[in-house]
Design a protein around this motif. Sequence first.
Motif, short mmCIF file in Angstrom:
data_model
loop_
_atom_site.label_atom_id
_atom_site.label_comp_id
_atom_site.label_asym_id
_atom_site.label_seq_id
_atom_site.Cartn_x
_atom_site.Cartn_y
_atom_site.Cartn_z
N ALA A 77 2.22 1.86 -3.42
CA ALA A 77 1.20 2.39 -4.60
C ALA A 77 0.82 3.89 -4.09
N GLY A 131 1.42 6.97 -6.82
CA GLY A 131 0.20 7.88 -7.13
C GLY A 131 0.74 9.23 -6.78
N LEU A 185 0.77 -1.18 0.05
CA LEU A 185 -0.21 -0.02 -0.06
C LEU A 185 0.95 1.42 -0.08
#
Length: 324
Positions: A215, A219, A212
Amino acid sequence: MTQARFKIVFNGELMPEVALETAQDNLARLFKSDRTRIKALFSGSPIAIKRDLQESEADQYLAALHRAGAKARKEPDLAASLSLVDTEDHRSGEAASDAASEMNCPKCGHRQAKAAACSACGIIIEKFVARQATTSHAAPASSPATTPYATPQAAVGEELPAFGELNVFTIDGRIGRLRYLAWSLVLMFACAGVMGVVAIAAGISEVFGGILGIAVLIGMLVVSVQIGVQRLHDIGWSGWLLLLNIVPIVNSVFWLLMLVVPGSQGANRFGSPPPANSTAVKILAGLFLALLLGSLLTLFLGGFAMLGLALSGMDPSILGTPGN
């Protein structure tokens, strides 16, 4: 007496301080045409891009072309006054024409001695006038322009958009200096909040938390690139210059340039200028600058204190040992 008619003539000249590529992009949007046909308009030869206009209509077309960067001109359209019907006005027009020793080509505007064909563009004048009269009254709505000299399919009088649309998640469009700072600050706050969730997830499962976290970082990088590219577009620079931020030392100087260099006045090759800054944008940009200056001041004072301790011979590590 027949009202005077006008035509719009363009020979490839540009308005002052307008780049060729910018003018071509603006004309492509204005005419709703592709760049290949638009480039043919810049051959240097006079081209009548619109005919048989009233003076008010011609002024409207001329203003739109000037805003797009094309230095077109308005000229009387002698061919529009010709008629295929034998009327008194037509006969008097023919008598006046016969009395003249010269004529203008109805297509390219070339002035020459009276002749059946134009010595510049080679058209048969009578056939060209007849075809213009026919197509002006019964032009198929769906017929595409087969040459770059055809009448534009779009209304040239349309206003160019005053401001571009704002969209964080794209590399198209433009944003100014203050909006660049405001969006960057919001991105940092959002990333900090999401990283708190990542920390909670890592406490439950290190693997899930690690995935997570990666990611979230990817982003944030993508969005920061999109914002940076839009800022470069506002200056008129290519978004590829953002790669300079990975070069040591150069990245610091380049980032300052992105904050200092103002955007282009009016539209450039990347689109219309961004809207005016809202109050929220100004507040967020001021907060970003305050945080930046506070961080720099803290680093400066910390470095100055460490330098003073080093010069006095005191062990700097004692600052972090309470009770001694």
